[in-house]
Design an enzyme around this catalytic site. Structure first.
Site, PDB file in Angstrom:
ATOM      1  N   ALA A  62       0.864  -1.176   0.000  1.00 34.98           N
ATOM      2  CA  ALA A  62       0.000   0.000   0.000  1.00 34.98           C
ATOM      3  C   ALA A  62       0.902   1.228   0.000  1.00 34.98           C
ATOM      4  O   ALA A  62       2.069   1.138   0.369  1.00 34.98           O
ATOM      5  CB  ALA A  62      -0.871  -0.015   1.249  1.00 34.98           C
ATOM      6  N   GLY A 101       0.488  -5.189   0.631  1.00 38.08           N
ATOM      7  CA  GLY A 101      -0.609  -5.165  -0.324  1.00 38.08           C
ATOM      8  C   GLY A 101      -0.191  -5.692  -1.689  1.00 38.08           C
ATOM      9  O   GLY A 101      -1.030  -6.153  -2.468  1.00 38.08           O
ATOM     10  N   GLU A 104      -0.557  -9.315  -1.370  1.00 36.45           N
ATOM     11  CA  GLU A 104      -2.008  -9.570  -1.276  1.00 36.45           C
ATOM     12  C   GLU A 104      -2.660  -9.483  -2.651  1.00 36.45           C
ATOM     13  O   GLU A 104      -3.588 -10.234  -2.958  1.00 36.45           O
ATOM     14  CB  GLU A 104      -2.649  -8.566  -0.300  1.00 36.45           C
ATOM     15  CG  GLU A 104      -2.234  -8.833   1.151  1.00 36.45           C
ATOM     16  CD  GLU A 104      -2.754  -7.785   2.116  1.00 36.45           C
ATOM     17  OE1 GLU A 104      -2.415  -6.597   1.928  1.00 36.45           O
ATOM     18  OE2 GLU A 104      -3.487  -8.144   3.043  1.00 36.45           O
ATOM     19  N   GLU A 124       3.889  -5.848   7.095  1.00 41.01           N
ATOM     20  CA  GLU A 124       3.063  -4.848   7.784  1.00 41.01           C
ATOM     21  C   GLU A 124       3.372  -4.742   9.270  1.00 41.01           C
ATOM     22  O   GLU A 124       3.323  -3.664   9.857  1.00 41.01           O
ATOM     23  CB  GLU A 124       1.569  -5.178   7.598  1.00 41.01           C
ATOM     24  CG  GLU A 124       1.021  -4.890   6.214  1.00 41.01           C
ATOM     25  CD  GLU A 124       1.197  -6.030   5.218  1.00 41.01           C
ATOM     26  OE1 GLU A 124       2.027  -6.937   5.472  1.00 41.01           O
ATOM     27  OE2 GLU A 124       0.505  -6.011   4.190  1.00 41.01           O
TER      28      GLU A 124
HETATM   29  C1  3H9 Z   1       0.444  -2.469   3.370  1.00 40.21           C
HETATM   30  O1  3H9 Z   1       0.717  -2.916   2.280  1.00 40.21           O
HETATM   31  C2  3H9 Z   1      -0.901  -2.564   4.013  1.00 40.21           C
HETATM   32  C3  3H9 Z   1      -1.806  -3.546   3.324  1.00 40.21           C
HETATM   33  O2  3H9 Z   1      -1.661  -4.840   3.879  1.00 40.21           O
HETATM   34  C4  3H9 Z   1      -3.252  -3.236   3.548  1.00 40.21           C
HETATM   35  C5  3H9 Z   1      -3.793  -1.975   3.031  1.00 40.21           C
HETATM   36  C6  3H9 Z   1      -5.301  -1.888   3.156  1.00 40.21           C
HETATM   37  N1  3H9 Z   1       4.698   3.460   0.111  1.00 40.21           N
HETATM   38  O3  3H9 Z   1      13.415   1.631   0.938  1.00 40.21           O
HETATM   39  P1  3H9 Z   1      13.881   2.392  -0.226  1.00 40.21           P
HETATM   40  C7  3H9 Z   1       9.575   4.810  -0.844  1.00 40.21           C
HETATM   41  S1  3H9 Z   1       1.585  -1.658   4.288  1.00 40.21           S
HETATM   42  C8  3H9 Z   1       5.209   4.663  -0.189  1.00 40.21           C
HETATM   43  O4  3H9 Z   1      14.919   3.442  -0.008  1.00 40.21           O
HETATM   44  P2  3H9 Z   1      15.007  -0.026  -1.314  1.00 40.21           P
HETATM   45  C9  3H9 Z   1      10.615   5.121   0.222  1.00 40.21           C
HETATM   46  O5  3H9 Z   1      10.110   5.989   1.198  1.00 40.21           O
HETATM   47  C10 3H9 Z   1       2.997  -1.571   3.246  1.00 40.21           C
HETATM   48  N2  3H9 Z   1       6.543   4.874  -0.395  1.00 40.21           N
HETATM   49  O6  3H9 Z   1      14.363   1.419  -1.405  1.00 40.21           O
HETATM   50  C11 3H9 Z   1      11.717   5.726  -0.610  1.00 40.21           C
HETATM   51  O7  3H9 Z   1      11.369   7.069  -0.869  1.00 40.21           O
HETATM   52  P3  3H9 Z   1      12.514   8.184  -1.000  1.00 40.21           P
HETATM   53  C12 3H9 Z   1       3.741  -2.845   3.237  1.00 40.21           C
HETATM   54  C13 3H9 Z   1       7.341   3.826  -0.289  1.00 40.21           C
HETATM   55  O8  3H9 Z   1      15.266  -0.451  -2.698  1.00 40.21           O
HETATM   56  C14 3H9 Z   1      11.639   4.957  -1.920  1.00 40.21           C
HETATM   57  O9  3H9 Z   1      10.319   4.376  -1.964  1.00 40.21           O
HETATM   58  N3  3H9 Z   1       4.964  -2.672   2.489  1.00 40.21           N
HETATM   59  C15 3H9 Z   1       6.880   2.549   0.015  1.00 40.21           C
HETATM   60  O10 3H9 Z   1      16.092  -0.031  -0.292  1.00 40.21           O
HETATM   61  C16 3H9 Z   1      12.654   3.850  -2.039  1.00 40.21           C
HETATM   62  O11 3H9 Z   1      12.581   3.037  -0.880  1.00 40.21           O
HETATM   63  C17 3H9 Z   1       6.092  -2.330   3.082  1.00 40.21           C
HETATM   64  O12 3H9 Z   1       6.167  -2.140   4.276  1.00 40.21           O
HETATM   65  C18 3H9 Z   1       5.484   2.377   0.215  1.00 40.21           C
HETATM   66  N4  3H9 Z   1       4.951   1.185   0.509  1.00 40.21           N
HETATM   67  O13 3H9 Z   1      13.865  -0.961  -0.696  1.00 40.21           O
HETATM   68  C19 3H9 Z   1       7.292  -2.210   2.176  1.00 40.21           C
HETATM   69  N5  3H9 Z   1       7.927   1.688   0.060  1.00 40.21           N
HETATM   70  O14 3H9 Z   1      13.380   7.706  -2.126  1.00 40.21           O
HETATM   71  C20 3H9 Z   1       8.078  -1.010   2.531  1.00 40.21           C
HETATM   72  C21 3H9 Z   1       9.011   2.415  -0.249  1.00 40.21           C
HETATM   73  O15 3H9 Z   1      11.748   9.428  -1.265  1.00 40.21           O
HETATM   74  N6  3H9 Z   1       9.184  -0.788   1.628  1.00 40.21           N
HETATM   75  N7  3H9 Z   1       8.672   3.713  -0.459  1.00 40.21           N
HETATM   76  O16 3H9 Z   1      13.216   8.173   0.337  1.00 40.21           O
HETATM   77  C22 3H9 Z   1      10.347  -1.454   1.704  1.00 40.21           C
HETATM   78  O17 3H9 Z   1      10.515  -2.362   2.494  1.00 40.21           O
HETATM   79  C23 3H9 Z   1      11.469  -1.017   0.798  1.00 40.21           C
HETATM   80  O18 3H9 Z   1      11.189   0.294   0.401  1.00 40.21           O
HETATM   81  C24 3H9 Z   1      11.654  -1.887  -0.483  1.00 40.21           C
HETATM   82  C25 3H9 Z   1      12.695  -1.196  -1.408  1.00 40.21           C
HETATM   83  C26 3H9 Z   1      12.165  -3.263  -0.063  1.00 40.21           C
HETATM   84  C27 3H9 Z   1      10.367  -2.016  -1.263  1.00 40.21           C
END
Ligand code: 3H9
Length: 701
Positions: A62, A101, A104, A124
């Site tokens: 999400a 998400g 999902e 999450e």
């Molecule tokens: C969810 O899904 C809830 C659902 O179950 C239900 C809903 C109803 N959103 O980490 P990085 C940005 S909860 C917005 O440096 P990497 C991050 O801030 C979500 N922005 O890269 C950064 O911005 P900036 C569950 C996001 O290659 C840029 O992307 N998902 C999101 O080291 C690059 O990120 C998670 O918890 C996001 N979801 O790692 C996954 N994710 O460049 C969270 C990232 O401006 N994300 N950004 O600073 C991660 O674990 C890592 O970002 C990922 C990439 C592994 C994807």
């Protein structure tokens, strides 16, 4: 469709492509686009639909930036219900990471294929949430309860080949053309008349083993996650999955997801997520600031710290030359490194091959000349300014001009160290935390002359070796240790004024600290602080009541865990701590000597004094510009000092409790405890008067 989602055809197969950089998060535009693509797919004469993503990854979840704002339709649950019910065969094609998400979404497709390098996960819980779009209901139907429990409560991603064994991925696509592989796989499914297999329709029941599994998980998680609510709610969702019809389970999941979303714990953890990413950025330095190559590293000092730092670089594939004064010192240091690797292999944390490869990258020498060509030197010798200056003079004479010279000092003045070289622009601090090969925090200390290039390089190298870097300015103790002195002072004062070590540590640990302050002292060794105090003036040492007890302990040979006794007695086998009446006798004698009248102290007072001390000093650090942002301080405390992430770090805690209330508390402590110890920060006073949070102050700057 929308600007982030497109739909096209490859013969009789429809392809929906999501292109929402950087991580294809499920923003409003993506959700709307997906809905439209499903309508299109239903309406045309295609026979199947492949869901895939452009860029570096499948959907990473999400869009976290939308959390806390009013929901915009279609919400993810509606989109995924529509995908689940789709009347044509659907296949998710996963590369990069399918997280939250994102996974999902993939679970609502009838089949999933993935590149071998892909990972899937439901992280999450790390944001204080639970999978809120069917993840807790569909996952156990595909994998069974045990795997689902592990995946969702740990939040750790699973590599695609393992996910295939677990039932989450149906086919691993070899080669690197995922879309071609996914189309071929879809055709195979169509040719074999594969059914529209919906995870929501698969059976799941709760037998005795499942009941036992969930009960044990609740207990284990309560111990391990210290007061976090999301893990328990995840177990509730899994129980619902196994006992209720799918739709009812989904409703229960939604309720608990909303409870998590409104829980301040999730606010704190989401704050940590962004703070950690923000901390890696140096204000005023463009993202594309040139960095220097760091292909070889020298480390001065083969003690515990130097050895740990050497391991960090070697683990990342960077060759290291370790320097020590004597052959014996060097051999002892290398021996310690070998032992550390052997322990990691024995504990299953590292494969023998990886340990061997890292060890092969660590060489040693007693001659500084071995560092003539290295790109970066990290000095990790004893904490003495004269000694460090001497090392830097030698390095200046030997290292190539563009080499970066870093000191791992915890307290010394980095400007005074840089000043003895002919290249202060190449000098900065890289302050690792012990044990350096384990702790993620790295304070990068900017001296007056440090160049932008070496700062950008240090931040990039930190990430390469798996650290979380935070920029700090020069002052005594930088960010973390400067604040720690105030926290420890209050712990000592609570002790001498009436509490016991077990009460202080117990109160802080139940509140969420990884370890109480006195137990930390025992772990680090009480002699370290003792020795450091010998070099300080009375004024620098601060409140005499705050070091009398540790001085007495050390003078009686109680050095902490290493001597089997400190604030506690330690079992030589298990290292388990137990109370020691002899310590209370020392405390009571010290109180009498200093004229302190002992009284009953509540756990709440302990928690308030220790955390308020951190917050007030954190505010001083911000007003002086030693830390760039309030969030940076929170990252330092979560990664370097075991501050509970679900409380968001000291400055987020201050925002949560209210800057007005915090300021009043500091003033009350100033008036009732000590005017010297409690000088309210001007910034805190200002924010209290304006009714603003630290986060708002940061945004408005
Ligand atoms: C969810 O899904 C809830 C659902 O179950 C239900 C809903 C109803 N959103 O980490 P990085 C940005 S909860 C917005 O440096 P990497 C991050 O801030 C979500 N922005 O890269 C950064 O911005 P900036 C569950 C996001 O290659 C840029 O992307 N998902 C999101 O080291 C690059 O990120 C998670 O918890 C996001 N979801 O790692 C996954 N994710 O460049 C969270 C990232 O401006 N994300 N950004 O600073 C991660 O674990 C890592 O970002 C990922 C990439 C592994 C994807």
């Amino acid at each position: 469709m929308t600007e982030t989602v497109s739909y096209r055809r490859d013969g009789d197969i429809g392809i929906v492509c999501i292109d929402n950089p950087p991580v294809n998060a499920l923003s409003h535009s993506v959700r709307s686009g997906l809905m439209a693509a499903l309508e299109q797919s239903s309406a045309d004469d295609s026979r199947a639909l492949v869901v895939h993503c452009a860029g570096r990854t499948f959907i990473a979840g999400a869009d976290i930036t939308e959390f806390g704002k009013p929901p915009r339709e279609p919400i993810l649950g509606e989109v995924l219900a529509r995908l689940d019910a789709h009347d044509k065969l659907t296949v998710a094609a996963v590369h990069g990471t399918a997280l939250g998400g994102g996974l999902e979404t993939a679970l609502c497709c009838h089949y999933r294929c993935a590149l071998p390098s892909a990972k899937v996960g439901l992280p999450e819980v790390k944001l204080g949430l639970l999978p809120g779009a069917g993840g807790t209901q569909r996952t156990p139907r595909l994998t069974g309860l045990e795997t689902a429990l592990e995946l969702i409560t740990s939040g750790n991603p699973m590599p695609a080949p393992r996910a295939a064994d677990a039932g989450l991925v149906d086919k691993v696509i070899e080669g690197d053309d995922l879309l071609a592989g996914a189309l071929a796989y879809t055709r195979e499914l169509l040719d074999g008349e594969a059914p529209l297999r919906r995870a929501s329709e698969l059976p799941l029941q709760l037998d005795d083993a499942g009941r036992e599994l969930l009960a044990t998980a609740r207990e284990r998680l309560a111990r391990r996650t210290r007061g976090e609510n999301a893990p328990q709610r995840i177990v509730d969702c899994l129980e619902a999955a196994a006992t209720l019809p799918f739709d009812e389970g989904l409703r229960r999941e939604r309720e608990l997801f909303m409870a998590c979303m409104e829980d301040p714990q999730s606010g704190a953890l989401r704050h940590m997520f962004f703070a950690e990413r923000e901390a890696a950025k140096v204000q005023g330095l463009p993202r594309d600031t040139a960095t220097q190559p760091v292909d070889t590293v020298g480390i001065i000092g083969a003690g515990t710290m130097g050895g740990g730092i050497a391991m960090c670089f070697a683990n990342a594939g960077i060759p290291v030359t370790l320097i020590d004064m004597s052959d014996e010192g060097l051999e002892r240091g290398l021996g310690l490194i070998r032992k550390n690797y052997a322990t990691s292999v024995k504990r299953g944390k590292l494969s023998q091959d990886k340990a061997d490869a890292a060890l092969a990258l660590i060489g040693g020498s007693t001659d500084y000349a071995a560092l003539a060509e290295v790109d970066l030197v990290v000095e990790a010798v004893f904490e003495s300014l004269e000694l460090k200056q001497d090392v830097f003079r030698q390095l200046d004479g030997i290292c190539k001009p563009q080499a970066i010279l870093a000191t791992n000092t915890s307290y010394q003045d980095v400007n005074a160290i840089a000043g003895v070289t002919s290249r202060p622009q190449q000098v900065l601090g890289m302050h690792f935390f012990s044990p350096a090969n384990v702790m993620k925090l790295l304070e990068v200390v900017r001296a007056d002359a440090s160049s932008d290039t070496i700062l950008a390089t240090a931040m990039a190298v930190a990430k390469r070796i798996g650290k979380v870097p935070v920029l700090a300015g020069v002052c005594y103790g930088f960010i973390g240790n400067r604040m720690l002195r105030h926290y420890q002072r209050e712990a000592q004062l609570c002790l001498i004024e009436g509490a016991t070590p077990a009460q202080i540590d117990g109160a802080m640990e139940r509140w969420g600290m990884a370890m109480g302050p006195l137990a930390v002292g025992d772990l680090a060794g009480l002699d370290i602080g003792y020795k450091a105090r010998q070099g300080l003036t009375t004024e620098q040492k601060g409140d005499p009541r705050s070091y009398r007890v540790p001085d007495l302990l050390v003078e009686q040979g109680r050095l902490g865990q290493k001597s089997g006794q400190g604030y506690y007695q330690y079992d030589p086998e298990t290292r388990k701590r137990s109370d020691d009446p002899a310590v209370m006798a020392i405390v009571e004698a010290a109180a009498e000597e200093l004229g302190v009248e002992r009284r009953a102290i509540s756990d709440d007072e302990i928690i308030s004094r220790l955390t308020t001390a951190l917050i007030n000093e954190g505010a001083h650090i911000l007003e002086e510009g030693i830390a760039q942002r309030p969030g940076d301080i929170d990252v330092v405390y979560a990664y370097g000092y075991g501050f509970p992430r679900h409380r968001g770090g000291p400055m987020h805690l201050a925002d949560h409790l209210g800057t007005g209330a915090m300021y009043e508390t500091v003033c009350r402590y100033r008036d009732t405890l000590s005017a010297d110890n409690w000088q309210p920060s001007e910034l805190l006073a200002k924010l209290a008067a304006e009714g603003k949070t630290f986060a708002e102050w940061q945004r408005e700057r």
